[in-house]
Design a protein around this motif. Structure first.
Motif, short mmCIF file in Angstrom:
data_model
loop_
_atom_site.label_atom_id
_atom_site.label_comp_id
_atom_site.label_asym_id
_atom_site.label_seq_id
_atom_site.Cartn_x
_atom_site.Cartn_y
_atom_site.Cartn_z
N GLY A 5 3.40 12.31 0.97
CA GLY A 5 2.38 12.82 1.88
C GLY A 5 1.15 11.96 2.00
N GLY A 6 1.12 10.80 1.40
CA GLY A 6 -0.02 9.91 1.54
C GLY A 6 -0.93 9.88 0.34
N SER A 14 -1.66 21.38 -0.16
CA SER A 14 -0.87 21.91 -1.27
C SER A 14 0.51 21.26 -1.29
CB SER A 14 -0.73 23.43 -1.13
OG SER A 14 0.17 23.75 -0.09
N ILE A 15 1.15 21.30 -2.45
CA ILE A 15 2.50 20.75 -2.61
C ILE A 15 3.47 21.49 -1.68
CG2 ILE A 15 4.43 20.54 -4.23
CD1 ILE A 15 2.32 18.53 -4.82
N THR A 16 3.30 22.81 -1.57
CA THR A 16 4.18 23.60 -0.70
C THR A 16 4.05 23.16 0.74
OG1 THR A 16 3.98 25.49 -2.20
CG2 THR A 16 4.77 25.94 0.03
N LYS A 17 2.83 22.94 1.21
CA LYS A 17 2.64 22.49 2.60
C LYS A 17 3.24 21.11 2.80
CE LYS A 17 -1.34 25.29 3.76
NZ LYS A 17 -2.73 25.34 4.19
N LEU A 18 3.14 20.23 1.80
CA LEU A 18 3.76 18.91 1.90
C LEU A 18 5.28 19.03 1.96
CD1 LEU A 18 1.67 16.72 -0.57
CD2 LEU A 18 1.84 16.46 1.91
N ALA A 19 5.85 19.95 1.15
CA ALA A 19 7.30 20.15 1.16
C ALA A 19 7.77 20.66 2.51
CB ALA A 19 7.70 21.13 0.06
N ILE A 20 7.03 21.57 3.10
CA ILE A 20 7.38 22.08 4.43
C ILE A 20 7.30 20.97 5.47
CG2 ILE A 20 6.61 23.62 6.28
CD1 ILE A 20 5.79 25.59 4.00
N ALA A 21 6.26 20.16 5.41
CA ALA A 21 6.12 19.04 6.35
C ALA A 21 7.26 18.04 6.19
CB ALA A 21 4.77 18.34 6.15
N PRO A 54 13.03 19.35 -1.00
CA PRO A 54 11.90 18.60 -1.55
C PRO A 54 11.11 19.35 -2.62
CG PRO A 54 11.35 19.43 0.63
CD PRO A 54 12.80 19.75 0.38
N LEU A 55 11.30 20.65 -2.75
CA LEU A 55 10.53 21.41 -3.73
C LEU A 55 11.40 22.50 -4.35
CD1 LEU A 55 7.68 21.52 -4.91
CD2 LEU A 55 7.12 23.21 -3.18
#
Length: 79
Positions: A5-6, A14-21, A54-55
């Motif tokens: 995620g950069g 959040s890690i969850t938002k990164l996993a969704i992305a 991813p998560l």
């Protein structure tokens, strides 16, 4: 996830938002099905092409995501 995620700070995303992305970006071009021709008509067949989640849960290790139902006739909803 953070490196994908950069590498921002944990307060930013959040890690969850990164996993969704990440799932959204993978699924945009991923093919779970292939089209095969048989007897002059085309049919969709499961490609057995899962993606790595991813998560996954901490206690379950790697998890694969696959689709066993052909959803190609459904409209894609973005939200």
């Amino acid at each position: 996830m953070k490196s994908w995620g950069g590498g921002g700070s944990s307060d930013e995303v959040s890690i969850t938002k990164l996993a969704i992305a990440k799932l959204i970006s993978i699924l945009r071009y991923h093919e779970f099905y292939e089209t095969v021709k048989k007897d002059g008509s085309q049919h969709r067949k499961r490609a057995k092409n899962p993606i790595e989640h991813p998560l996954p849960s901490i206690d379950q290790g790697k998890r694969l995501v696959d689709c066993t139902t052909d959803l190609s006739s459904y409209e894609i909803a973005c939200g």
